[in-house]
Design a protein around this motif. Structure first.
Motif, short mmCIF file in Angstrom:
data_model
loop_
_atom_site.label_atom_id
_atom_site.label_comp_id
_atom_site.label_asym_id
_atom_site.label_seq_id
_atom_site.Cartn_x
_atom_site.Cartn_y
_atom_site.Cartn_z
N ILE A 1 62.55 38.60 65.47
CA ILE A 1 63.47 38.85 64.36
C ILE A 1 62.73 38.64 63.04
O ILE A 1 62.14 37.58 62.82
CB ILE A 1 64.70 37.92 64.43
CG1 ILE A 1 65.50 38.23 65.71
CG2 ILE A 1 65.58 38.09 63.20
CD1 ILE A 1 66.69 37.32 65.91
N PHE B 1 69.81 36.92 71.21
CA PHE B 1 69.62 36.69 69.77
C PHE B 1 69.79 38.01 69.04
O PHE B 1 69.15 39.01 69.39
CB PHE B 1 68.23 36.13 69.48
CG PHE B 1 68.00 34.75 70.01
CD1 PHE B 1 68.27 33.63 69.24
CD2 PHE B 1 67.51 34.58 71.31
CE1 PHE B 1 68.05 32.36 69.74
CE2 PHE B 1 67.28 33.31 71.81
CZ PHE B 1 67.56 32.19 71.03
N GLY C 1 69.41 39.89 65.41
CA GLY C 1 68.85 39.84 64.07
C GLY C 1 69.26 41.07 63.29
O GLY C 1 69.16 42.20 63.80
N ILE D 1 63.97 34.72 69.69
CA ILE D 1 64.14 34.82 68.24
C ILE D 1 62.85 35.23 67.54
O ILE D 1 62.85 35.58 66.37
CB ILE D 1 64.64 33.47 67.67
CG1 ILE D 1 65.32 33.68 66.30
CG2 ILE D 1 63.50 32.45 67.62
CD1 ILE D 1 66.04 32.45 65.79
N TRP E 1 65.96 37.80 57.78
CA TRP E 1 67.08 38.51 58.37
C TRP E 1 68.11 37.51 58.84
O TRP E 1 67.81 36.35 59.13
CB TRP E 1 66.62 39.37 59.56
CG TRP E 1 66.01 40.69 59.15
CD1 TRP E 1 65.34 40.96 57.99
CD2 TRP E 1 66.02 41.89 59.91
NE1 TRP E 1 64.93 42.27 57.97
CE2 TRP E 1 65.33 42.87 59.15
CE3 TRP E 1 66.54 42.25 61.15
CZ2 TRP E 1 65.16 44.18 59.59
CZ3 TRP E 1 66.35 43.55 61.59
CH2 TRP E 1 65.68 44.51 60.82
N SER F 1 70.42 35.91 61.59
CA SER F 1 70.32 35.82 63.05
C SER F 1 71.48 35.01 63.62
O SER F 1 71.95 34.06 62.99
CB SER F 1 68.99 35.19 63.47
OG SER F 1 68.88 33.87 62.99
N GLU F 2 71.94 35.43 64.78
CA GLU F 2 73.01 34.75 65.50
C GLU F 2 72.68 34.76 66.99
O GLU F 2 71.87 35.58 67.45
CB GLU F 2 74.37 35.42 65.26
CG GLU F 2 74.81 35.41 63.81
CD GLU F 2 76.22 35.95 63.63
OE1 GLU F 2 76.90 36.18 64.65
OE2 GLU F 2 76.64 36.13 62.47
N ARG F 3 73.34 33.88 67.72
CA ARG F 3 73.05 33.79 69.16
C ARG F 3 74.34 33.70 69.97
O ARG F 3 75.30 33.03 69.58
CB ARG F 3 72.19 32.56 69.44
CG ARG F 3 71.83 32.38 70.91
CD ARG F 3 70.95 31.16 71.13
NE ARG F 3 70.53 31.04 72.53
CZ ARG F 3 69.73 30.10 72.98
NH1 ARG F 3 69.25 29.16 72.15
NH2 ARG F 3 69.39 30.07 74.27
#
Length: 501
Positions: free
Chosen positions: A23, A36, A38, A20, A27, A29-31
């Motif tokens: 990123i 990850f 961004g 992460i 921004w 961010s998701e996983r």
């Protein structure tokens, strides 16, 4: 600095990483698993799930489904056959859509990244960093990813229209993912997935016109339903074909034409577009020329990572700021495939050399550039020159140029989209009889099919008083050049002689 968790001004861009830390701040961010994602807040993110409702990946950008709906940020889509089917399910899912987008299958048995058919939401990747991103800006520098200084100097970007050839980028060990290829996230290899052999079949012209016009109509209508829309109209065939296909929603679009100082091409564009707008009662705006500011010039090139040459767009960067950033912009990109723009001079039995490909890119012959061109040629599943050049136009000119420059614009919530970007449109154009494609009649025939009155104006030729004033202006310009540089006329004559230097 970009790539270190800072907050660069890179609207509409993304990064996929195993950490992460790269990123940018603020921004989204998701996983999914070890991955990850961004994204700049202006880039729509659609979640993909498998048959059991488990996270499978993401669709990024501006995709239009088969029902004519522009997908929206935070939508969720199910991808069938990810659990029990074969690996082709990812490709089949991706190419149901039109628009400007890419898919990331991070939670699948086959972790991959697919581009849209034109590569119009472009992506680069760094195998040893294990990063995929919109531009090289988002990938941190290390000892292996320094700039290709010598190649950059010879290309002359941003002062020329040169292009980095194929998968090469301004930095070592960072590669561009080309249209018709997926990136295998387990091996970090780019793999061609289309075409798997010669493009089969010879489609009937009337049938092709029906297929192409229906998809383009659907894509345009999907955008106009969702957001105010500019249709970027020039004097050429491709943008007028878009307008013809927009006939049913003409009251929902605004025609937009650009103006550059002392430029004959845009002068003709404006004259034709203005008459069309008036006759067809469609709103039409002209962006007047503005001298580019140093700040805008720097920002434009920084946003695309100096990844391609586009002198007119770059010099027009301050002018473009006059457009409403809340509007989508539709461009006629990809129409050249329908008239064999890069392949018409080749016979099927001709040979395409690496050097010839580099000439189209305006790139030097170096060990690195020649090897990139050779590898690309070696991986094409046929040897006929004409379809090779069609594929090269799609993957180089469209994917490595038209897929890059839209990142330069900070429109919000507006965006750039190519209504011809759909796998079936591309396949249909490339399946037309060779003689018909080389005639250049496809766009004209679609216009006749959809809105015949639009053929009342010539394509990219002076109209009205411009038939007189433009030649006079060109003569004055030529005379001024000779006055300022008397030796230029002698040199020009010398260049026309055999052996002249």
């Amino acid at each position: 600095m970009a790539g270190t968790g800072s907050d660069p001004d890179l609207p509409g861009q993304f990064i996929l990483d195993t950490t992460i830390n790269n990123i940018p701040e603020r921004w989204i961010s998701e996983r999914i698993g070890d991955w990850f994602l961004g994204c700049h807040p202006t880039l729509p993110v659609i979640r993909l799930i498998d048959e059991k409702g488990q996270a499978a990946g993401w669709l990024l950008g501006y995709a239009i489904d088969e029902g004519g709906r522009l997908l929206q940020d935070k939508d969720t889509l199910r991808v069938n056959n990810l659990i029990d089917g074969g690996e082709s399910c990812e490709e089949e899912f991706t190419y149901r859509f039109g628009g400007r987008f890419l898919t990331i299958f991070a939670g699948s048995r086959w972790p991959r990244v697919y581009l849209d058919p034109c590569g119009s939401l472009s992506a680069v990747y760094c195998p040893h960093c294990k990063i995929v991103a919109s531009t090289t800006n988002l990938i941190p520098y290390d000892d292996l990813t320094n700039g290709r200084v010598d190649l950059a100097r010879e290309l002359g970007i941003p002062y020329t229209n040169a292009m980095y050839p194929l998968d090469l980028t301004p930095r070592y060990h960072i590669f561009r993912l080309l249209p018709n290829h997926y990136l295998d996230l387990s091996t970090w290899q780019s793999v061609r997935h289309w075409p798997s052999g010669p493009i089969q079949g010879m489609i009937d012209v009337e049938k092709a016109i029906g297929i192409i016009s229906a998809i383009v109509r659907r894509n345009i209508a999907a955008v106009t339903k969702s957001i105010p829309t500019y249709l970027c109209l020039t004097g050429g065939q491709d943008s007028r074909m878009l307008l013809a296909c927009a006939k049913d929603v003409a009251n929902q679009i605004e025609l937009l034409t650009f103006s550059l100082s002392d430029d004959d091409v845009t002068t003709i564009d404006i004259a034709i577009a203005r008459q069309i707008g008036k006759k067809c009662r469609i709103r039409h705006s002209v962006l007047p020329p503005r001298e580019p500011t140093p700040e805008d010039l720097k920002e434009w090139m920084n946003r695309i990572g100096f990844s391609t040459g586009e002198v007119r767009g770059w010099q027009g960067c301050t002018m473009f700021r006059q457009a409403d950033p809340a509007y989508a912009r539709l461009y006629g990109v990809a129409g050249g495939l329908g008239r064999a723009f890069w392949s018409r001079e080749y016979a099927m039995t001709d040979t395409v050399s690496p050097e010839r490909l580099l000439d189209y890119c305006r790139a030097p012959y170096t060990r690195e550039t020649l090897e990139a061109a050779r590898q690309w040629l070696d991986r094409i599943p046929f040897t006929n020159a004409s379809p090779i050049m069609d594929l090269f136009m799609l993957e180089q000119r469209i994917g490595c140029w038209a897929g890059v420059w839209p990142y330069a614009y900070g429109d919000d919530p507006g965006f750039t989209l190519f209504p011809m970007c759909h796998r079936e449109v591309i396949t249909t154009m490339l399946s037309l009889p060779a003689g018909y494609r080389r005639s250049g009649n496809l766009m004209r025939d679609i216009i006749q099919h959809e809105w015949v009155e639009l053929l009342g104006w010539p394509f990219s030729e002076p109209i009205g008083s411009l038939k007189i004033t433009l030649p006079v202006r060109r003569l004055w310009k030529m005379a001024g050049n000779v006055f300022r540089n008397p030796g230029s006329i002698i040199g020009g004559i010398g260049n026309q002689r055999p052996g002249g230097k």
